[in-house]
Design a protein around this motif. Structure first.
Motif, PDB file in Angstrom:
ATOM      1  N   ALA A 119      -1.895   9.261  -9.114  1.00 48.80           N
ATOM      2  CA  ALA A 119      -2.251   8.854  -7.760  1.00 48.80           C
ATOM      3  C   ALA A 119      -3.020   9.989  -7.094  1.00 48.80           C
ATOM      4  O   ALA A 119      -2.693  11.167  -7.267  1.00 48.80           O
ATOM      5  CB  ALA A 119      -0.995   8.533  -6.966  1.00 48.80           C
TER       6      ALA A 119
ATOM      7  N   PRO B  29      -0.984   7.206  -0.998  1.00 49.03           N
ATOM      8  CA  PRO B  29      -1.952   7.439  -2.084  1.00 49.03           C
ATOM      9  C   PRO B  29      -3.067   6.387  -2.066  1.00 49.03           C
ATOM     10  O   PRO B  29      -2.863   5.263  -1.636  1.00 49.03           O
ATOM     11  CB  PRO B  29      -1.095   7.305  -3.340  1.00 49.03           C
ATOM     12  CG  PRO B  29       0.019   6.416  -2.946  1.00 49.03           C
ATOM     13  CD  PRO B  29       0.284   6.686  -1.493  1.00 49.03           C
TER      14      PRO B  29
ATOM     15  N   GLU C 198       3.102   1.624  -3.234  1.00 47.33           N
ATOM     16  CA  GLU C 198       2.355   1.479  -4.490  1.00 47.33           C
ATOM     17  C   GLU C 198       2.877   0.322  -5.347  1.00 47.33           C
ATOM     18  O   GLU C 198       3.103   0.458  -6.538  1.00 47.33           O
ATOM     19  CB  GLU C 198       2.404   2.776  -5.304  1.00 47.33           C
ATOM     20  CG  GLU C 198       1.789   3.958  -4.608  1.00 47.33           C
ATOM     21  CD  GLU C 198       1.902   5.213  -5.435  1.00 47.33           C
ATOM     22  OE1 GLU C 198       1.140   5.347  -6.399  1.00 47.33           O
ATOM     23  OE2 GLU C 198       2.761   6.061  -5.105  1.00 47.33           O
TER      24      GLU C 198
ATOM     25  N   ARG D 294       3.793   8.673   4.571  1.00 52.32           N
ATOM     26  CA  ARG D 294       4.470   7.527   3.961  1.00 52.32           C
ATOM     27  C   ARG D 294       5.799   7.257   4.658  1.00 52.32           C
ATOM     28  O   ARG D 294       6.461   8.169   5.138  1.00 52.32           O
ATOM     29  CB  ARG D 294       4.768   7.801   2.495  1.00 52.32           C
ATOM     30  CG  ARG D 294       3.576   7.857   1.630  1.00 52.32           C
ATOM     31  CD  ARG D 294       3.977   8.198   0.229  1.00 52.32           C
ATOM     32  NE  ARG D 294       4.195   6.958  -0.502  1.00 52.32           N
ATOM     33  CZ  ARG D 294       4.195   6.876  -1.808  1.00 52.32           C
ATOM     34  NH1 ARG D 294       4.038   7.954  -2.532  1.00 52.32           N
ATOM     35  NH2 ARG D 294       4.383   5.736  -2.405  1.00 52.32           N
TER      36      ARG D 294
ATOM     37  N   THR E 119       0.817  -1.205   0.000  1.00 49.58           N
ATOM     38  CA  THR E 119       0.000   0.000   0.000  1.00 49.58           C
ATOM     39  C   THR E 119       0.853   1.259   0.000  1.00 49.58           C
ATOM     40  O   THR E 119       0.661   2.150  -0.810  1.00 49.58           O
ATOM     41  CB  THR E 119      -0.927   0.000   1.228  1.00 49.58           C
ATOM     42  OG1 THR E 119      -1.770  -1.142   1.148  1.00 49.58           O
ATOM     43  CG2 THR E 119      -1.765   1.238   1.297  1.00 49.58           C
TER      44      THR E 119
ATOM     45  N   GLY F  86      -1.920   1.031  -4.095  1.00 49.55           N
ATOM     46  CA  GLY F  86      -2.242   2.108  -3.171  1.00 49.55           C
ATOM     47  C   GLY F  86      -3.231   1.646  -2.113  1.00 49.55           C
ATOM     48  O   GLY F  86      -3.557   0.470  -1.991  1.00 49.55           O
TER      49      GLY F  86
END
Length: 178
Positions: free
Chosen positions: A82, A73, A5, A117, A2, A104
């Motif tokens: 995204a 994202p 990505e 992130r 996730t 994502g």
């Protein structure tokens, strides 16, 4: 998957690429531990604290700190735009008709919009250190403590039970907890 990505194939590829340095790090650490008699130079309790410190370092280094600017994202087709807002991503997915794998965060999760992130190089360097040094350090130190507790007896069966009980916990622990 996730946060970075990745699709399923990329996850397997990148994770398997980092298993080699982790295994080499673990092997080198174990060889050095035996070759240089670290068990006589570093007290066992201190070694356990060092291993615990590596785990704490891992959680601090990979924590999604609020000062990190980029967020996770939302789900989108690979190599396409995204979206970082839940409403924008939901609207974009309504127009998506392909059956390909999305990368994502799931649209249903509101928290992705505000969760920072994790930095990929920091994640992998800390993972290699923890899995390659922290776990062997813990395992060796716990074996030393256990054999000391058992005393001067034949320890083969009891060490085998100790080792297999750890494996059983690793198998059934997550099932019981969830």
């Amino acid at each position: 998957m996730t946060v970075f990505e990745w699709d399923s194939q990329e996850l397997i590829l990148y994770e398997s690429l980092f298993m080699a340095p982790t295994g080499l790090c673990s092997l080198m650490f174990s060889i050095c531990y035996i070759r240089f008699n670290f068990d006589k130079k570093i007290p066992v309790r201190i070694a356990l604290l060092l291993g615990l410190s590596l785990f704490i370092f891992f959680f601090i280094a990979t924590f999604p700190w609020p000062f990190i600017s980029s967020t996770i994202p939302y789900a989108h087709p690979k190599n396409e735009t995204a979206y970082f807002k839940q409403s924008e991503a939901a609207a974009a997915l309504l127009q998506f008709n392909e059956t390909g794998e999305l990368v994502g965060c799931n649209i249903a999760y509101k928290w992705c919009e505000t969760t920072p992130r994790i930095n990929l190089p920091i994640f992998y360097i800390s993972t290699i250190l923890v899995l390659g040094i922290g776990i062997p350090l813990f395992a060796i130190s716990l074996d030393i403590i256990y054999s000391t507790v058992l005393g001067p007896i034949k320890q083969g069966v009891l060490q085998g039970l100790f080792s297999s009980s750890g494996d059983i916990i690793n198998i059934f622990g997550p099932i019981i907890v969830t």
